[in-house]
Design a protein around this motif. Structure first.
Motif, PDB file in Angstrom:
ATOM      1  N   ILE A 104      -5.548  22.017  35.425  1.00 34.05           N
ATOM      2  CA  ILE A 104      -4.619  21.772  36.533  1.00 34.05           C
ATOM      3  C   ILE A 104      -5.175  22.348  37.829  1.00 34.05           C
ATOM      4  CG2 ILE A 104      -2.347  22.369  37.458  1.00 34.05           C
ATOM      5  CD1 ILE A 104      -1.269  22.196  34.596  1.00 34.05           C
ATOM      6  N   MET A 105      -5.685  23.566  37.766  1.00 36.02           N
ATOM      7  CA  MET A 105      -6.198  24.191  38.979  1.00 36.02           C
ATOM      8  C   MET A 105      -7.508  23.554  39.440  1.00 36.02           C
ATOM      9  SD  MET A 105      -3.721  26.013  39.543  1.00 36.02           S
ATOM     10  CE  MET A 105      -4.361  26.523  41.127  1.00 36.02           C
ATOM     11  N   VAL A 106      -8.351  23.130  38.515  1.00 36.48           N
ATOM     12  CA  VAL A 106      -9.561  22.402  38.907  1.00 36.48           C
ATOM     13  C   VAL A 106      -9.189  21.093  39.593  1.00 36.48           C
ATOM     14  CG1 VAL A 106     -11.630  21.224  38.056  1.00 36.48           C
ATOM     15  CG2 VAL A 106     -11.015  23.457  37.142  1.00 36.48           C
ATOM     16  N   GLY A 107      -8.169  20.413  39.060  1.00 40.44           N
ATOM     17  CA  GLY A 107      -7.708  19.183  39.700  1.00 40.44           C
ATOM     18  C   GLY A 107      -7.187  19.420  41.098  1.00 40.44           C
ATOM     19  N   ILE A 108      -6.384  20.481  41.278  1.00 46.47           N
ATOM     20  CA  ILE A 108      -5.871  20.795  42.614  1.00 46.47           C
ATOM     21  C   ILE A 108      -7.006  21.145  43.558  1.00 46.47           C
ATOM     22  CG2 ILE A 108      -4.466  22.456  43.896  1.00 46.47           C
ATOM     23  CD1 ILE A 108      -2.600  22.580  41.495  1.00 46.47           C
ATOM     24  N   MET A 109      -7.997  21.854  43.053  1.00 45.08           N
ATOM     25  CA  MET A 109      -9.119  22.250  43.890  1.00 45.08           C
ATOM     26  C   MET A 109      -9.926  21.052  44.394  1.00 45.08           C
ATOM     27  SD  MET A 109     -12.535  24.311  42.778  1.00 45.08           S
ATOM     28  CE  MET A 109     -13.014  22.833  41.888  1.00 45.08           C
ATOM     29  N   THR A 110     -10.034  20.000  43.589  1.00 44.78           N
ATOM     30  CA  THR A 110     -10.840  18.841  43.964  1.00 44.78           C
ATOM     31  C   THR A 110     -10.058  17.771  44.717  1.00 44.78           C
ATOM     32  OG1 THR A 110     -10.470  17.960  41.729  1.00 44.78           O
ATOM     33  CG2 THR A 110     -12.527  19.140  42.123  1.00 44.78           C
ATOM     34  N   ILE A 111      -8.751  17.955  44.892  1.00 42.06           N
ATOM     35  CA  ILE A 111      -7.970  16.981  45.664  1.00 42.06           C
ATOM     36  C   ILE A 111      -8.501  16.804  47.080  1.00 42.06           C
ATOM     37  CG2 ILE A 111      -5.712  16.616  46.758  1.00 42.06           C
ATOM     38  CD1 ILE A 111      -4.394  17.581  44.212  1.00 42.06           C
ATOM     39  N   PRO A 112      -8.825  17.880  47.810  1.00 46.26           N
ATOM     40  CA  PRO A 112      -9.337  17.671  49.184  1.00 46.26           C
ATOM     41  C   PRO A 112     -10.601  16.841  49.244  1.00 46.26           C
ATOM     42  CG  PRO A 112      -8.692  19.957  48.862  1.00 46.26           C
ATOM     43  CD  PRO A 112      -8.637  19.313  47.519  1.00 46.26           C
ATOM     44  N   MET A 113     -11.469  16.954  48.239  1.00 49.00           N
ATOM     45  CA  MET A 113     -12.690  16.157  48.248  1.00 49.00           C
ATOM     46  C   MET A 113     -12.364  14.670  48.160  1.00 49.00           C
ATOM     47  SD  MET A 113     -15.958  16.432  45.672  1.00 49.00           S
ATOM     48  CE  MET A 113     -16.324  18.078  46.274  1.00 49.00           C
ATOM     49  N   VAL A 114     -11.428  14.317  47.269  1.00 45.27           N
ATOM     50  CA  VAL A 114     -11.046  12.911  47.123  1.00 45.27           C
ATOM     51  C   VAL A 114     -10.321  12.419  48.363  1.00 45.27           C
ATOM     52  CG1 VAL A 114      -9.707  11.270  45.758  1.00 45.27           C
ATOM     53  CG2 VAL A 114     -10.919  13.137  44.618  1.00 45.27           C
ATOM     54  N   SER A 115      -9.354  13.184  48.831  1.00 47.80           N
ATOM     55  CA  SER A 115      -8.528  12.720  49.952  1.00 47.80           C
ATOM     56  C   SER A 115      -9.334  12.636  51.240  1.00 47.80           C
ATOM     57  CB  SER A 115      -7.339  13.668  50.141  1.00 47.80           C
ATOM     58  OG  SER A 115      -7.778  14.970  50.457  1.00 47.80           O
ATOM     59  N   SER A 116     -10.204  13.595  51.510  1.00 48.29           N
ATOM     60  CA  SER A 116     -10.951  13.604  52.763  1.00 48.29           C
ATOM     61  C   SER A 116     -11.944  12.445  52.833  1.00 48.29           C
ATOM     62  CB  SER A 116     -11.682  14.939  52.917  1.00 48.29           C
ATOM     63  OG  SER A 116     -12.400  14.976  54.133  1.00 48.29           O
ATOM     64  N   ILE A 117     -12.740  12.267  51.779  1.00 48.78           N
ATOM     65  CA  ILE A 117     -13.735  11.191  51.781  1.00 48.78           C
ATOM     66  C   ILE A 117     -13.051   9.834  51.759  1.00 48.78           C
ATOM     67  CG2 ILE A 117     -15.678  10.186  50.533  1.00 48.78           C
ATOM     68  CD1 ILE A 117     -16.367  12.963  49.525  1.00 48.78           C
ATOM     69  N   SER A 118     -11.990   9.692  50.960  1.00 50.39           N
ATOM     70  CA  SER A 118     -11.285   8.411  50.888  1.00 50.39           C
ATOM     71  C   SER A 118     -10.604   8.086  52.213  1.00 50.39           C
ATOM     72  CB  SER A 118     -10.249   8.450  49.766  1.00 50.39           C
ATOM     73  OG  SER A 118     -10.862   8.649  48.505  1.00 50.39           O
ATOM     74  N   GLU A 119     -10.020   9.099  52.850  1.00 51.85           N
ATOM     75  CA  GLU A 119      -9.363   8.864  54.133  1.00 51.85           C
ATOM     76  C   GLU A 119     -10.359   8.454  55.205  1.00 51.85           C
ATOM     77  OE1 GLU A 119      -7.763   9.567  58.053  1.00 51.85           O
ATOM     78  OE2 GLU A 119      -9.252  10.881  57.129  1.00 51.85           O
ATOM     79  N   ALA A 131      -3.950  30.485  37.983  1.00 49.72           N
ATOM     80  CA  ALA A 131      -3.657  29.772  36.737  1.00 49.72           C
ATOM     81  C   ALA A 131      -3.274  30.737  35.628  1.00 49.72           C
ATOM     82  CB  ALA A 131      -4.871  28.947  36.321  1.00 49.72           C
ATOM     83  N   LEU A 132      -3.981  31.853  35.551  1.00 52.03           N
ATOM     84  CA  LEU A 132      -3.723  32.807  34.476  1.00 52.03           C
ATOM     85  C   LEU A 132      -2.398  33.532  34.658  1.00 52.03           C
ATOM     86  CD1 LEU A 132      -4.798  34.323  31.957  1.00 52.03           C
ATOM     87  CD2 LEU A 132      -5.892  35.937  33.529  1.00 52.03           C
ATOM     88  N   VAL A 133      -2.078  33.921  35.890  1.00 52.31           N
ATOM     89  CA  VAL A 133      -0.924  34.770  36.144  1.00 52.31           C
ATOM     90  C   VAL A 133       0.358  33.968  36.351  1.00 52.31           C
ATOM     91  CG1 VAL A 133       0.028  36.511  37.715  1.00 52.31           C
ATOM     92  CG2 VAL A 133      -2.390  36.582  37.092  1.00 52.31           C
ATOM     93  N   TYR A 134       0.243  32.750  36.916  1.00 50.19           N
ATOM     94  CA  TYR A 134       1.457  32.006  37.261  1.00 50.19           C
ATOM     95  C   TYR A 134       1.601  30.689  36.486  1.00 50.19           C
ATOM     96  CZ  TYR A 134       1.804  35.268  41.143  1.00 50.19           C
ATOM     97  OH  TYR A 134       1.905  36.409  41.897  1.00 50.19           O
ATOM     98  N   VAL A 135       0.536  29.896  36.433  1.00 47.80           N
ATOM     99  CA  VAL A 135       0.655  28.569  35.817  1.00 47.80           C
ATOM    100  C   VAL A 135       0.892  28.674  34.322  1.00 47.80           C
ATOM    101  CG1 VAL A 135      -0.503  26.375  35.411  1.00 47.80           C
ATOM    102  CG2 VAL A 135      -0.762  27.527  37.618  1.00 47.80           C
ATOM    103  N   THR A 136       0.079  29.485  33.648  1.00 47.72           N
ATOM    104  CA  THR A 136       0.241  29.607  32.195  1.00 47.72           C
ATOM    105  C   THR A 136       1.617  30.152  31.809  1.00 47.72           C
ATOM    106  OG1 THR A 136      -2.130  29.860  31.809  1.00 47.72           O
ATOM    107  CG2 THR A 136      -0.651  30.713  30.120  1.00 47.72           C
ATOM    108  N   PRO A 137       2.118  31.232  32.409  1.00 43.24           N
ATOM    109  CA  PRO A 137       3.481  31.670  32.066  1.00 43.24           C
ATOM    110  C   PRO A 137       4.544  30.622  32.365  1.00 43.24           C
ATOM    111  CG  PRO A 137       2.301  33.435  33.186  1.00 43.24           C
ATOM    112  CD  PRO A 137       1.445  32.213  33.292  1.00 43.24           C
ATOM    113  N   ALA A 138       4.369  29.853  33.448  1.00 42.45           N
ATOM    114  CA  ALA A 138       5.349  28.815  33.760  1.00 42.45           C
ATOM    115  C   ALA A 138       5.338  27.723  32.699  1.00 42.45           C
ATOM    116  CB  ALA A 138       5.055  28.224  35.138  1.00 42.45           C
ATOM    117  N   LEU A 139       4.157  27.317  32.261  1.00 45.50           N
ATOM    118  CA  LEU A 139       4.074  26.312  31.202  1.00 45.50           C
ATOM    119  C   LEU A 139       4.635  26.845  29.888  1.00 45.50           C
ATOM    120  CD1 LEU A 139       0.494  24.864  31.892  1.00 45.50           C
ATOM    121  CD2 LEU A 139       2.688  23.776  32.391  1.00 45.50           C
TER     122      LEU A 139
END
Length: 324
Positions: free
Chosen positions: A167-182, A141-149
């Protein structure tokens, strides 16, 4: 003669079997007891030191003060949790806007649209995200996401900001939502799907009108668990968001109620509860001081919030659970 010879042997085997089962049951109970005792010990430890802190700092000041300065270079100390709560809520809510819809749509695809071969490849790849160290997310997030934004959407964004961390916290928690929901969607009986198809429904209508409502308890539980995980995240926000506890600027009133400027909250640095705890633990403070005890007060507040979220998850799962 045969019955009298075999009867003691059968009794001995039965006794050994009962002894083994009792041993297994005792071992499993001991494991459960260790988990429970660990949770109780953590709560008691936090509570005991938090009580010492609240004997010096009133609870009302802790909950309502808008300044957090546990160890200022000059001036008095202040222990207001409000700016830390704002930072935590901003990161959690923004991450939820990313993780919850993305994870749910991913779960629908894996459960209803993906072929078995595609599912066997995509699901493990998706869950790899959960195994990446969070400090890696933070530096990304610090090296790539922030400069891109900064180069595209928000030229005024700070080097350390809440948006990149969220943004990165959201991406990190996607597997938890998708795996349990699936898993919850896959547990829906195929008879319900076939009934929908028999009535002329399309795959999209079956997925959104039958499968998702039938698995809503598991989906809701995944949401709450993901939000709880986002609330307690530390390394991503330490690296990408910075460690500056501050109150965001208040914008114009909305229906007579002042509100915070979203740009000021997301595009600038801030501090969450977990970051404040890390900052105190990594400082030169010694035990028995008020700033040191404040770490346990923050931990207790975070413990209570996550406990409430987990209990709420269990209540929702029990309330809306479907039995087939």
């Amino acid at each position: 003669m045969t019955d009298s010879t075999e009867s003691p042997d059968l009794q001995r085997r039965s006794g050994l079997r009962r002894l083994k089962e009792g041993t297994y049951g005792g071992f499993f109970a001991a494991c459960a007891a260790v988990t429970l005792l660990t949770t109780v010990a953590i709560f008691v430890t936090l509570l005991s030191d938090a009580v010492v802190f609240f004997s010096e700092v009133p609870i009302a000041e802790f909950l309502t003060s808008t300044n957090w300065s546990p160890n200022p270079a000059g001036g008095g100390q202040s222990f207001g949790i409000v700016p830390l709560l704002i930072g935590t809520i901003v990161v959690t809510v923004t991450a939820a806007f990313i993780a919850l819809p993305t994870g749910t749509l991913t779960a629908i695809y894996l459960s209803e649209y993906a072929t078995p071969n595609a599912r066997s490849i995509l699901k493990p790849l998706l869950e790899i995200l959960a195994g990446i160290p969070t400090v890696v997310y933070g530096y990304f997030a610090l090296v790539y996401v922030t400069p891109a934004l900064k180069a595209t959407l928000f030229p005024e964004i700070s080097t350390f900001n809440a948006l990149s961390a969220s943004i990165m916290v959201g991406i990190m928690t996607i597997p938890m939502v998708s795996s349990i929901s699936e898993d919850a969607m896959s547990a829906v009986p195929d008879d319900l799907r076939q009934a929908g198809y028999g009535l002329g429904a399309t795959k999209f209508e079956v997925s959104t009108g039958i499968v998702v409502p039938a698995s809503i308890s598991g989906i809701a539980s995944s949401y709450i668990l993901a939000v709880s995980r986002a609330i307690g995240e530390t390394m991503i926000v330490v690296v990408a968001m910075g460690a500056q506890a501050r109150m965001p600027a208040v914008g114009e009133t909305l229906f007579g109620i002042p509100y915070f400027n979203p740009a000021d909250v997301l595009l600038d640095s801030g501090m969450t509860i977990t970051v404040a705890m890390v900052q105190i633990a990594g400082g030169d403070l010694t035990g028995g001081t008020i700033p040191y005890d404040s770490m346990f007060a923050l931990g207790l507040a975070l413990f209570v919030v996550t406990l409430v979220m987990n209990v709420l998850s269990d209540i929702i799962a029990e309330r809306y659970r479907e039995e087939y």
